[in-house]
Write a protein that holds these residues in place. Structure first.
Motif, PDB file in Angstrom:
ATOM      1  N   ARG A  61      13.481  -1.363  -0.962  1.00  0.00           N
ATOM      2  CA  ARG A  61      12.671  -1.400  -2.178  1.00  0.00           C
ATOM      3  C   ARG A  61      12.732  -0.069  -2.944  1.00  0.00           C
ATOM      4  O   ARG A  61      12.617  -0.049  -4.158  1.00  0.00           O
ATOM      5  CB  ARG A  61      11.200  -1.712  -1.828  1.00  0.00           C
ATOM      6  CG  ARG A  61      10.983  -3.037  -1.122  1.00  0.00           C
ATOM      7  CD  ARG A  61      10.764  -4.201  -2.043  1.00  0.00           C
ATOM      8  NE  ARG A  61       9.571  -4.108  -2.879  1.00  0.00           N
ATOM      9  CZ  ARG A  61       8.359  -4.561  -2.536  1.00  0.00           C
ATOM     10  NH1 ARG A  61       8.183  -5.133  -1.362  1.00  0.00           N
ATOM     11  NH2 ARG A  61       7.351  -4.455  -3.371  1.00  0.00           N
ATOM     12  N   MET A  62      12.816   1.038  -2.219  1.00  0.00           N
ATOM     13  CA  MET A  62      12.814   2.367  -2.855  1.00  0.00           C
ATOM     14  C   MET A  62      13.999   3.182  -2.308  1.00  0.00           C
ATOM     15  O   MET A  62      13.800   4.173  -1.594  1.00  0.00           O
ATOM     16  CB  MET A  62      11.483   3.070  -2.603  1.00  0.00           C
ATOM     17  CG  MET A  62      10.277   2.239  -3.021  1.00  0.00           C
ATOM     18  SD  MET A  62       8.761   3.201  -3.200  1.00  0.00           S
ATOM     19  CE  MET A  62       8.397   2.929  -4.940  1.00  0.00           C
TER      20      MET A  62
ATOM     21  N   LEU B 283       0.837  -1.210   0.000  1.00  0.00           N
ATOM     22  CA  LEU B 283       0.000   0.000   0.000  1.00  0.00           C
ATOM     23  C   LEU B 283       0.871   1.260   0.000  1.00  0.00           C
ATOM     24  O   LEU B 283       0.556   2.249  -0.661  1.00  0.00           O
ATOM     25  CB  LEU B 283      -0.890   0.026   1.251  1.00  0.00           C
ATOM     26  CG  LEU B 283      -2.235  -0.678   1.193  1.00  0.00           C
ATOM     27  CD1 LEU B 283      -2.891  -0.617   2.573  1.00  0.00           C
ATOM     28  CD2 LEU B 283      -3.151  -0.019   0.154  1.00  0.00           C
ATOM     29  N   TRP B 284       1.941   1.203   0.774  1.00  0.00           N
ATOM     30  CA  TRP B 284       2.859   2.362   0.868  1.00  0.00           C
ATOM     31  C   TRP B 284       3.511   2.600  -0.505  1.00  0.00           C
ATOM     32  O   TRP B 284       3.527   3.721  -1.019  1.00  0.00           O
ATOM     33  CB  TRP B 284       3.907   2.069   1.938  1.00  0.00           C
ATOM     34  CG  TRP B 284       4.571   3.279   2.567  1.00  0.00           C
ATOM     35  CD1 TRP B 284       4.350   4.598   2.273  1.00  0.00           C
ATOM     36  CD2 TRP B 284       5.569   3.252   3.593  1.00  0.00           C
ATOM     37  NE1 TRP B 284       5.149   5.392   3.068  1.00  0.00           N
ATOM     38  CE2 TRP B 284       5.899   4.599   3.877  1.00  0.00           C
ATOM     39  CE3 TRP B 284       6.204   2.228   4.312  1.00  0.00           C
ATOM     40  CZ2 TRP B 284       6.864   4.939   4.846  1.00  0.00           C
ATOM     41  CZ3 TRP B 284       7.150   2.575   5.279  1.00  0.00           C
ATOM     42  CH2 TRP B 284       7.476   3.912   5.546  1.00  0.00           C
ATOM     43  N   ILE B 285       3.984   1.514  -1.099  1.00  0.00           N
ATOM     44  CA  ILE B 285       4.624   1.612  -2.419  1.00  0.00           C
ATOM     45  C   ILE B 285       3.595   2.080  -3.461  1.00  0.00           C
ATOM     46  O   ILE B 285       3.887   2.942  -4.301  1.00  0.00           O
ATOM     47  CB  ILE B 285       5.235   0.247  -2.820  1.00  0.00           C
ATOM     48  CG1 ILE B 285       6.435  -0.061  -1.908  1.00  0.00           C
ATOM     49  CG2 ILE B 285       5.653   0.239  -4.295  1.00  0.00           C
ATOM     50  CD1 ILE B 285       6.956  -1.481  -2.009  1.00  0.00           C
ATOM     51  N   GLY B 286       2.381   1.542  -3.374  1.00  0.00           N
ATOM     52  CA  GLY B 286       1.330   1.942  -4.321  1.00  0.00           C
ATOM     53  C   GLY B 286       1.053   3.444  -4.242  1.00  0.00           C
ATOM     54  O   GLY B 286       0.849   4.106  -5.268  1.00  0.00           O
ATOM     55  N   ALA B 287       1.042   3.981  -3.030  1.00  0.00           N
ATOM     56  CA  ALA B 287       0.806   5.425  -2.876  1.00  0.00           C
ATOM     57  C   ALA B 287       1.936   6.223  -3.525  1.00  0.00           C
ATOM     58  O   ALA B 287       1.694   7.222  -4.217  1.00  0.00           O
ATOM     59  CB  ALA B 287       0.681   5.774  -1.393  1.00  0.00           C
TER      60      ALA B 287
ATOM     61  N   TRP C 171      10.568  -1.600  13.057  1.00  0.00           N
ATOM     62  CA  TRP C 171      11.667  -0.955  12.314  1.00  0.00           C
ATOM     63  C   TRP C 171      12.050  -1.726  11.051  1.00  0.00           C
ATOM     64  O   TRP C 171      12.554  -1.145  10.089  1.00  0.00           O
ATOM     65  CB  TRP C 171      12.908  -0.805  13.216  1.00  0.00           C
ATOM     66  CG  TRP C 171      12.700   0.114  14.383  1.00  0.00           C
ATOM     67  CD1 TRP C 171      12.480  -0.241  15.680  1.00  0.00           C
ATOM     68  CD2 TRP C 171      12.675   1.559  14.371  1.00  0.00           C
ATOM     69  NE1 TRP C 171      12.323   0.882  16.478  1.00  0.00           N
ATOM     70  CE2 TRP C 171      12.441   1.994  15.704  1.00  0.00           C
ATOM     71  CE3 TRP C 171      12.837   2.526  13.376  1.00  0.00           C
ATOM     72  CZ2 TRP C 171      12.370   3.348  16.066  1.00  0.00           C
ATOM     73  CZ3 TRP C 171      12.761   3.869  13.735  1.00  0.00           C
ATOM     74  CH2 TRP C 171      12.532   4.268  15.062  1.00  0.00           C
ATOM     75  N   HIS C 172      11.822  -3.042  11.052  1.00  0.00           N
ATOM     76  CA  HIS C 172      12.222  -3.816   9.867  1.00  0.00           C
ATOM     77  C   HIS C 172      11.410  -3.422   8.630  1.00  0.00           C
ATOM     78  O   HIS C 172      11.871  -3.593   7.504  1.00  0.00           O
ATOM     79  CB  HIS C 172      12.084  -5.323  10.134  1.00  0.00           C
ATOM     80  CG  HIS C 172      10.713  -5.746  10.561  1.00  0.00           C
ATOM     81  ND1 HIS C 172      10.166  -5.397  11.778  1.00  0.00           N
ATOM     82  CD2 HIS C 172       9.766  -6.470   9.935  1.00  0.00           C
ATOM     83  CE1 HIS C 172       8.939  -5.901  11.877  1.00  0.00           C
ATOM     84  NE2 HIS C 172       8.677  -6.556  10.766  1.00  0.00           N
ATOM     85  N   LEU C 173      10.186  -2.882   8.847  1.00  0.00           N
ATOM     86  CA  LEU C 173       9.363  -2.523   7.680  1.00  0.00           C
ATOM     87  C   LEU C 173       9.894  -1.290   6.938  1.00  0.00           C
ATOM     88  O   LEU C 173      10.057  -1.342   5.716  1.00  0.00           O
ATOM     89  CB  LEU C 173       7.902  -2.366   8.079  1.00  0.00           C
ATOM     90  CG  LEU C 173       7.242  -3.689   8.487  1.00  0.00           C
ATOM     91  CD1 LEU C 173       5.798  -3.471   8.892  1.00  0.00           C
ATOM     92  CD2 LEU C 173       7.317  -4.701   7.347  1.00  0.00           C
ATOM     93  N   PRO C 174      10.155  -0.165   7.654  1.00  0.00           N
ATOM     94  CA  PRO C 174      10.784   0.939   6.915  1.00  0.00           C
ATOM     95  C   PRO C 174      12.149   0.568   6.325  1.00  0.00           C
ATOM     96  O   PRO C 174      12.529   1.078   5.270  1.00  0.00           O
ATOM     97  CB  PRO C 174      10.901   2.062   7.952  1.00  0.00           C
ATOM     98  CG  PRO C 174      10.657   1.418   9.276  1.00  0.00           C
ATOM     99  CD  PRO C 174       9.785   0.237   9.024  1.00  0.00           C
ATOM    100  N   ILE C 175      12.866  -0.326   6.998  1.00  0.00           N
ATOM    101  CA  ILE C 175      14.173  -0.745   6.444  1.00  0.00           C
ATOM    102  C   ILE C 175      13.946  -1.495   5.127  1.00  0.00           C
ATOM    103  O   ILE C 175      14.636  -1.251   4.122  1.00  0.00           O
ATOM    104  CB  ILE C 175      14.946  -1.614   7.473  1.00  0.00           C
ATOM    105  CG1 ILE C 175      15.408  -0.731   8.638  1.00  0.00           C
ATOM    106  CG2 ILE C 175      16.139  -2.321   6.814  1.00  0.00           C
ATOM    107  CD1 ILE C 175      15.961  -1.492   9.835  1.00  0.00           C
ATOM    108  N   GLU C 176      12.928  -2.360   5.102  1.00  0.00           N
ATOM    109  CA  GLU C 176      12.601  -3.072   3.869  1.00  0.00           C
ATOM    110  C   GLU C 176      12.104  -2.088   2.788  1.00  0.00           C
ATOM    111  O   GLU C 176      12.428  -2.207   1.605  1.00  0.00           O
ATOM    112  CB  GLU C 176      11.541  -4.155   4.161  1.00  0.00           C
ATOM    113  CG  GLU C 176      10.937  -4.843   2.957  1.00  0.00           C
ATOM    114  CD  GLU C 176      11.930  -5.682   2.140  1.00  0.00           C
ATOM    115  OE1 GLU C 176      13.087  -5.856   2.582  1.00  0.00           O
ATOM    116  OE2 GLU C 176      11.525  -6.131   1.038  1.00  0.00           O
TER     117      GLU C 176
END
Ligand code: PEP
Ligand code: MN
Length: 262
Positions: free
Chosen positions: A192-193, A146-150, A183-188
């Motif tokens: 990705r971006m 969802l974050w990437i889609g935005a 924290w692992h999610l923003p790191i991932e």
């Protein structure tokens, strides 16, 4: 504005420049509150951008839902007095239009908007042909797609200056944190971006003042490109998010207390 961003890691995440510091009240409440907050923040010499919520996406109806468009001239006045560029949350095409008409420099998409592709698309469509900087908060739920889609929707509208804000993730029974940082999610997300700067919002992760310092330090240790921290001239009496706001002077102390390891 561009010169202010250029002095920070926000415009060059691989550099060892200072992180971008965004601060200001959760909500614009009165003209006096906005002007005094802005002047006291400017006096610290540590803040790059003034934030304020004008339209507030409150979870339950009946609480303060934002002062609305009448607060935008207060922000313009604050900018004229202090030279601080402005950042405001937008969730609809009309809000985008009104913010831009009132000289808002940075628009941000809030966590409750990032979850909704219809809303993100509406904001993105309103940004077509506009040259501005857009920050995109993570969705309230831990869903990187969802974050990437935005990001993709905003980018497809022609916006090139995009940044990410990590504000933590909501789940039933969150206790220590208002929104678990995961924290692992923003790191991932950064993996990705990698070209996008990542700002941490310790205020909405913490939900309380006493752990703001350690959450901010964690973000700095992880080499984030900026911090967005809510500040208020009278935090206990703030009309929204009272428990997590700090005075401009306390913000300066918090920033001075951070250990820069890079
Ligand atoms: C805010 O920044 O005041 C806000 C409403 O944040 P979030 O979208 O992260 O809940
Ligand atoms: Mn808030």
């Amino acid at each position: 504005m561009e010169q202010i961003l250029a002095k920070t890691k926000f415009s060059d995440p691989t550099s060892d420049k200072k992180p971008l510091i965004i601060s200001g009240p959760c909500s614009a409440e009165t003209e006096e509150q906005v002007l005094e907050t802005a002047q006291r923040l400017a006096k610290t010499g540590k803040v790059d951008i003034l934030r304020a919520g004008i339209w507030k996406p409150r979870t339950r109806p009946g609480s303060f839902e934002g002062i609305g468009v009448k607060g935008l001239p207060w922000l313009q006045k604050a900018k004229a007095l202090t030279g601080l560029p402005l950042a405001v949350e937008v969730a609809t095409a009309k809000q985008v239009e009104e913010a831009l008409e009132h000289g808002v420099d940075i628009l941000w998409i809030g966590a409750r908007t990032t979850v909704n592709p219809f809303s993100v698309q509406e904001v993105a469509d309103a940004l077509k042909g506009v040259d501005t900087t857009v920050l995109i908060k993570n969705p309230i739920n831990p869903d990187l797609e969802l974050w990437i889609g935005a990001v993709e929707r905003v980018r497809n509208s022609g916006i090139t200056k995009i940044g990410l804000i990590h504000r933590g993730f909501s789940s039933y029974g969150n206790t220590e944190y208002r929104n678990a940082p995961m924290w692992h999610l923003p790191i991932e997300m950064k993996r990705r971006m990698p070209e996008l700067p990542m700002i941490c919002d310790p205020s909405h992760i913490s939900g309380r003042r006493d752990i703001l310092q350690e959450v901010s330090q964690e973000a700095i240790d992880l080499d984030y490109d900026g911090l967005m921290i809510e500040s208020h001239i009278d935090p206990d009496n703030a009309w929204s998010d009272a428990k997590q706001q700090i005075t401009p002077e306390r913000l300066a102390e918090l920033l001075d207390g951070l250990v820069w390891r890079h």
